[in-house]
Design a protein around this motif. Structure first.
Motif, PDB file in Angstrom:
ATOM      1  N   ALA A  36       0.833  -1.204   0.000  1.00  0.00           N
ATOM      2  CA  ALA A  36       0.000   0.000   0.000  1.00  0.00           C
ATOM      3  C   ALA A  36       0.871   1.258   0.000  1.00  0.00           C
ATOM      4  CB  ALA A  36      -0.934  -0.005   1.211  1.00  0.00           C
ATOM      5  N   LEU A  37       1.981   1.220   0.725  1.00  0.00           N
ATOM      6  CA  LEU A  37       2.876   2.374   0.755  1.00  0.00           C
ATOM      7  C   LEU A  37       3.540   2.597  -0.610  1.00  0.00           C
ATOM      8  CD1 LEU A  37       4.027   4.604   2.539  1.00  0.00           C
ATOM      9  CD2 LEU A  37       5.890   3.049   3.130  1.00  0.00           C
ATOM     10  N   VAL A  38       3.957   1.514  -1.258  1.00  0.00           N
ATOM     11  CA  VAL A  38       4.524   1.634  -2.612  1.00  0.00           C
ATOM     12  C   VAL A  38       3.465   2.203  -3.560  1.00  0.00           C
ATOM     13  CG1 VAL A  38       5.455   0.351  -4.584  1.00  0.00           C
ATOM     14  CG2 VAL A  38       6.246  -0.176  -2.270  1.00  0.00           C
ATOM     15  N   ALA A  39       2.220   1.714  -3.451  1.00  0.00           N
ATOM     16  CA  ALA A  39       1.131   2.231  -4.287  1.00  0.00           C
ATOM     17  C   ALA A  39       0.912   3.717  -4.030  1.00  0.00           C
ATOM     18  CB  ALA A  39      -0.156   1.449  -4.015  1.00  0.00           C
ATOM     19  N   PHE A  45       3.577  10.174  -7.301  1.00  0.00           N
ATOM     20  CA  PHE A  45       4.441  10.424  -8.459  1.00  0.00           C
ATOM     21  C   PHE A  45       3.619  10.774  -9.696  1.00  0.00           C
ATOM     22  CE2 PHE A  45       6.456   8.568 -12.263  1.00  0.00           C
ATOM     23  CZ  PHE A  45       7.553   9.403 -12.359  1.00  0.00           C
ATOM     24  N   VAL A  46       2.563  10.004  -9.974  1.00  0.00           N
ATOM     25  CA  VAL A  46       1.741  10.252 -11.163  1.00  0.00           C
ATOM     26  C   VAL A  46       0.988  11.571 -11.032  1.00  0.00           C
ATOM     27  CG1 VAL A  46      -0.192   9.386 -12.539  1.00  0.00           C
ATOM     28  CG2 VAL A  46       1.595   7.815 -11.796  1.00  0.00           C
ATOM     29  N   SER A  50       1.505  14.928 -13.515  1.00  0.00           N
ATOM     30  CA  SER A  50       0.301  15.396 -14.205  1.00  0.00           C
ATOM     31  C   SER A  50       0.058  16.886 -14.010  1.00  0.00           C
ATOM     32  CB  SER A  50      -0.918  14.607 -13.719  1.00  0.00           C
ATOM     33  OG  SER A  50      -0.762  13.252 -14.037  1.00  0.00           O
ATOM     34  N   ILE A  51       0.791  17.514 -13.114  1.00  0.00           N
ATOM     35  CA  ILE A  51       0.668  18.964 -12.929  1.00  0.00           C
ATOM     36  C   ILE A  51       1.099  19.626 -14.244  1.00  0.00           C
ATOM     37  CG2 ILE A  51       1.546  20.959 -11.651  1.00  0.00           C
ATOM     38  CD1 ILE A  51       2.005  19.013  -9.273  1.00  0.00           C
ATOM     39  N   PRO A  52       0.278  20.522 -14.781  1.00  0.00           N
ATOM     40  CA  PRO A  52       0.566  21.071 -16.113  1.00  0.00           C
ATOM     41  C   PRO A  52       1.993  21.588 -16.307  1.00  0.00           C
ATOM     42  CG  PRO A  52      -1.617  21.733 -15.431  1.00  0.00           C
ATOM     43  CD  PRO A  52      -1.002  21.024 -14.259  1.00  0.00           C
ATOM     44  N   ARG A  59       8.032  14.385 -22.578  1.00  0.00           N
ATOM     45  CA  ARG A  59       7.559  13.892 -23.870  1.00  0.00           C
ATOM     46  C   ARG A  59       6.257  13.129 -23.646  1.00  0.00           C
ATOM     47  NH1 ARG A  59      11.959  11.103 -27.495  1.00  0.00           N
ATOM     48  NH2 ARG A  59      10.097   9.853 -27.701  1.00  0.00           N
ATOM     49  N   TYR A  60       5.398  13.107 -24.643  1.00  0.00           N
ATOM     50  CA  TYR A  60       4.111  12.429 -24.513  1.00  0.00           C
ATOM     51  C   TYR A  60       4.288  10.955 -24.156  1.00  0.00           C
ATOM     52  CZ  TYR A  60      -0.334  10.303 -25.570  1.00  0.00           C
ATOM     53  OH  TYR A  60      -1.487   9.563 -25.470  1.00  0.00           O
ATOM     54  N   ASP A  61       5.202  10.258 -24.836  1.00  0.00           N
ATOM     55  CA  ASP A  61       5.362   8.831 -24.576  1.00  0.00           C
ATOM     56  C   ASP A  61       5.877   8.571 -23.166  1.00  0.00           C
ATOM     57  OD1 ASP A  61       7.643  10.091 -25.673  1.00  0.00           O
ATOM     58  OD2 ASP A  61       8.571   8.172 -26.131  1.00  0.00           O
ATOM     59  N   THR A  62       6.746   9.442 -22.649  1.00  0.00           N
ATOM     60  CA  THR A  62       7.215   9.297 -21.267  1.00  0.00           C
ATOM     61  C   THR A  62       6.056   9.475 -20.312  1.00  0.00           C
ATOM     62  OG1 THR A  62       9.366  10.180 -21.897  1.00  0.00           O
ATOM     63  CG2 THR A  62       8.828  10.198 -19.549  1.00  0.00           C
ATOM     64  N   TRP A  63       5.263  10.524 -20.506  1.00  0.00           N
ATOM     65  CA  TRP A  63       4.097  10.783 -19.666  1.00  0.00           C
ATOM     66  C   TRP A  63       3.118   9.606 -19.732  1.00  0.00           C
ATOM     67  CZ3 TRP A  63      -1.053  11.398 -21.100  1.00  0.00           C
ATOM     68  CH2 TRP A  63      -1.905  11.898 -20.119  1.00  0.00           C
ATOM     69  N   TYR A  64       2.883   9.102 -20.935  1.00  0.00           N
ATOM     70  CA  TYR A  64       1.946   7.998 -21.125  1.00  0.00           C
ATOM     71  C   TYR A  64       2.400   6.752 -20.357  1.00  0.00           C
ATOM     72  CZ  TYR A  64      -0.608   4.215 -23.291  1.00  0.00           C
ATOM     73  OH  TYR A  64      -1.370   3.103 -23.489  1.00  0.00           O
ATOM     74  N   PHE A  65       3.661   6.376 -20.527  1.00  0.00           N
ATOM     75  CA  PHE A  65       4.144   5.172 -19.869  1.00  0.00           C
ATOM     76  C   PHE A  65       4.194   5.336 -18.353  1.00  0.00           C
ATOM     77  CE2 PHE A  65       5.796   3.966 -24.110  1.00  0.00           C
ATOM     78  CZ  PHE A  65       5.123   2.756 -24.200  1.00  0.00           C
ATOM     79  N   MET A  66       4.455   6.532 -17.865  1.00  0.00           N
ATOM     80  CA  MET A  66       4.440   6.763 -16.413  1.00  0.00           C
ATOM     81  C   MET A  66       3.025   6.581 -15.860  1.00  0.00           C
ATOM     82  SD  MET A  66       7.488   7.315 -15.344  1.00  0.00           S
ATOM     83  CE  MET A  66       8.062   6.147 -16.558  1.00  0.00           C
ATOM     84  N   HIS A  67       2.020   6.936 -16.654  1.00  0.00           N
ATOM     85  CA  HIS A  67       0.646   6.749 -16.201  1.00  0.00           C
ATOM     86  C   HIS A  67       0.255   5.271 -16.132  1.00  0.00           C
ATOM     87  CE1 HIS A  67      -0.160  10.981 -16.088  1.00  0.00           C
ATOM     88  NE2 HIS A  67      -1.355  10.705 -15.633  1.00  0.00           N
TER      89      HIS A  67
END
Length: 174
Positions: A36-39, A45-46, A50-52, A59-67
């Protein structure tokens, strides 16, 4: 709420040894607290990426994979959600399990099965790629039964190209 949950419980269960000691007692003695702590760390982090202001620097792909880490966080937190608190037995547990499996089912249906179905129904292939300007490309796609493929101008699709280096979602407008 995610941040306040462990804080409130640490203060609420404190039996005089201090909230910090109580937090570490949870961590050492309760099942699934580490997951739960890792989650929680993944969720934070996500949220930060996501803060504008931060998002614009990625990069879009970095943001996408982080999500995609959100799915890992949800998986890690599931045991904690169903083995402590009000969700350990009875209707609340069955409701929560049903809700989670319903979300997983919808995810599989719309993120995996539906795109595969659309691809096999229409057999989309890239017909032509045209450079319209600096970093602006038009991609012309052809396929079968396109009269049955319904879309309106202005809609967008998230396309995945089955070529090396392009195996992530690319947003395109129709």
């Amino acid at each position: 709420t995610f941040l306040l949950h462990p804080l409130f419980l640490s203060f609420g269960y404190d039996s005089g040894a201090g909230a910090t000691n109580q937090f570490f007692s949870f961590f050492r003695n309760w099942e699934d607290i580490f997951n739960a702590l890792v989650a929680l760390v993944i969720f934070i982090f996500v949220i930060i990426i996501s803060i504008p202001v931060v998002r614009r620097k990625l990069r879009y792909d970095t943001w996408y994979f982080m999500h995609l880490l959100m799915y890992v966080a949800l998986f890690l937190s599931f045991g904690h959600q169903t083995k402590s608190g009000d969700l350990v037995a009875g209707p609340a547990l069955y409701y929560w399990i049903g809700l989670n499996f319903g979300v997983i089912g919808l995810f599989l249906a719309y993120r995996l099965l539906h795109p595969i179905y659309i691809y096999y129904r229409h057999r989309f292939v890239v017909d032509e790629v045209v450079a319209e300007g600096p970093n602006i490309w038009s991609i012309y796609i052809k396929g079968q039964n396109l009269a049955n493929f319904k879309y309106e101008a202005g809609q967008f699709a998230s396309l995945i190209f089955l070529a090396r280096g392009l195996w992530y979602h690319h947003p395109f407008s129709f």
